[in-house]
Design an enzyme around this catalytic site. Structure first.
Site, PDB file in Angstrom:
ATOM      1  N   CYS A 194      95.980 -50.087  17.667  1.00 40.74           N
ATOM      2  CA  CYS A 194      96.240 -49.794  16.257  1.00 40.74           C
ATOM      3  C   CYS A 194      97.041 -48.495  16.134  1.00 40.74           C
ATOM      4  O   CYS A 194      96.918 -47.589  16.957  1.00 40.74           O
ATOM      5  CB  CYS A 194      94.932 -49.665  15.483  1.00 40.74           C
ATOM      6  SG  CYS A 194      95.174 -49.426  13.699  1.00 40.74           S
ATOM      7  N   ASP A 218      96.535 -46.279  14.052  1.00 40.79           N
ATOM      8  CA  ASP A 218      95.618 -45.240  13.554  1.00 40.79           C
ATOM      9  C   ASP A 218      95.710 -43.967  14.406  1.00 40.79           C
ATOM     10  O   ASP A 218      95.629 -44.028  15.636  1.00 40.79           O
ATOM     11  CB  ASP A 218      94.190 -45.805  13.586  1.00 40.79           C
ATOM     12  CG  ASP A 218      93.200 -44.938  12.835  1.00 40.79           C
ATOM     13  OD1 ASP A 218      93.086 -43.735  13.157  1.00 40.79           O
ATOM     14  OD2 ASP A 218      92.527 -45.455  11.930  1.00 40.79           O
ATOM     15  N   ARG A 268      93.679 -41.789  15.030  1.00 39.03           N
ATOM     16  CA  ARG A 268      92.467 -41.444  15.777  1.00 39.03           C
ATOM     17  C   ARG A 268      92.322 -42.239  17.071  1.00 39.03           C
ATOM     18  O   ARG A 268      91.337 -42.079  17.787  1.00 39.03           O
ATOM     19  CB  ARG A 268      91.235 -41.679  14.895  1.00 39.03           C
ATOM     20  CG  ARG A 268      91.210 -40.809  13.658  1.00 39.03           C
ATOM     21  CD  ARG A 268      90.212 -41.316  12.651  1.00 39.03           C
ATOM     22  NE  ARG A 268      90.610 -42.607  12.086  1.00 39.03           N
ATOM     23  CZ  ARG A 268      89.929 -43.268  11.154  1.00 39.03           C
ATOM     24  NH1 ARG A 268      88.810 -42.768  10.691  1.00 39.03           N
ATOM     25  NH2 ARG A 268      90.369 -44.422  10.694  1.00 39.03           N
ATOM     26  N   HIS A 300      89.701 -51.060  16.994  1.00 36.87           N
ATOM     27  CA  HIS A 300      88.744 -49.961  16.822  1.00 36.87           C
ATOM     28  C   HIS A 300      87.874 -50.230  15.612  1.00 36.87           C
ATOM     29  O   HIS A 300      88.310 -50.856  14.634  1.00 36.87           O
ATOM     30  CB  HIS A 300      89.463 -48.615  16.692  1.00 36.87           C
ATOM     31  CG  HIS A 300      90.271 -48.457  15.448  1.00 36.87           C
ATOM     32  ND1 HIS A 300      89.823 -47.780  14.343  1.00 36.87           N
ATOM     33  CD2 HIS A 300      91.498 -48.934  15.111  1.00 36.87           C
ATOM     34  CE1 HIS A 300      90.753 -47.814  13.402  1.00 36.87           C
ATOM     35  NE2 HIS A 300      91.776 -48.509  13.833  1.00 36.87           N
ATOM     36  N   CYS A 358      88.489 -49.889  11.298  1.00 37.04           N
ATOM     37  CA  CYS A 358      89.945 -50.041  11.149  1.00 37.04           C
ATOM     38  C   CYS A 358      90.315 -50.289   9.682  1.00 37.04           C
ATOM     39  O   CYS A 358      89.851 -51.248   9.060  1.00 37.04           O
ATOM     40  CB  CYS A 358      90.436 -51.201  12.016  1.00 37.04           C
ATOM     41  SG  CYS A 358      92.219 -51.439  11.941  1.00 37.04           S
TER      42      CYS A 358
HETATM   43 CO    CO Z   1      93.151 -49.504  12.690  1.00 40.43          CO
END
Ligand code: CO
Length: 219
Positions: free
Chosen positions: A47, A49, A51, A103, A106
């Site tokens: 992803c 993302d 993080r 994750h 998400c």
């Molecule tokens: Co995500």
């Protein structure tokens, strides 16, 4: 913002300089060797993302992992961006493992569960809505919104592992005897830990017949 100058990103350039100097101090040949070639063993599909940074959470250095990231780690057969990464990783770099990593928590997956117009991204998240629809009854049995979303995060990884395996790129690699395994993992943003979802594939005999472009014997 750097106090001494007006460049708003000067602190990032400074951090980079310190990092490059530190890496060179530890291993003067590190960058010159990498400049000549890359030989990563892994392709990471994860992803976007912030993080979930592939290298950092795997404890790997530059050169160790080839990376493709998009919103909610989706692998779509008409996405030339993802397919281009996949083909280069498999055919040219000859990675040995492809890791599809979702994750928990998400935002893309959560958005796909909402009855709400998010704009353009809904067309992308539609791929996850299909999975949600497929498993809606089972997901509804879970007691909290968080658990339901996290379950769909796991199911999304499983589906995307399948999509990777069904590509002509992966099937052709297997047909020519190339060693290549596809794995499904999920990352916990709350504890920094990776979990193996135990959906690994390493041969054409493991994928459904309808998706195969080759028979078991390579014909
Ligand atoms: Co995500």
């Amino acid at each position: 913002m750097c106090e001494k100058c007006s460049h708003p990103l000067q602190h990032l350039l400074d951090k980079n300089r310190r990092w490059a100097e530190e890496m060179t101090r530890e291993n003067p040949d590190f960058f010159p060797a990498l400049a000549k070639q890359q030989t990563p063993e892994y392709l990471w599909i994860g992803c976007a993302d912030s993080r979930v940074p592939a290298n950092e959470l795997l404890g790997l250095l530059p050169g160790d992992v080839f990376v493709h990231r998009n919103v909610a780690n989706v692998v779509v057969h008409t996405d030339f961006n993802c397919l281009t990464v996949l083909q280069y990783a498999v055919d040219v770099l000859q990675v040995k493992h492809i890791i599809v990593c979702g994750h928990y928590g998400c935002g893309g997956v959560k958005a796909a569960m909402e009855k709400k117009d998010h704009g353009l991204i809904d067309n992308w998240l539609r791929n996850i809505k299909d999975i949600y629809h497929q498993y809606a009854e089972r997901i509804a049995l879970l007691p909290t919104d968080e658990q339901r979303a996290d379950r769909l995060c796991e199911l999304n990884v499983r589906a995307q592992v399948g999509n990777v395996c069904h590509t002509t790129i992966v099937q052709n690699a297997w047909a020519r005897g190339q060693k290549l395994a596809v794995h499904g993992w999920i990352y916990g943003i709350k504890d920094g830990r990776l979990r193996d979802l135990k959906v690994s594939f390493s041969g054409i005999d493991q994928i459904p017949d309808a998706y195969r472009i080759w028979n078991d014997n390579g014909d």
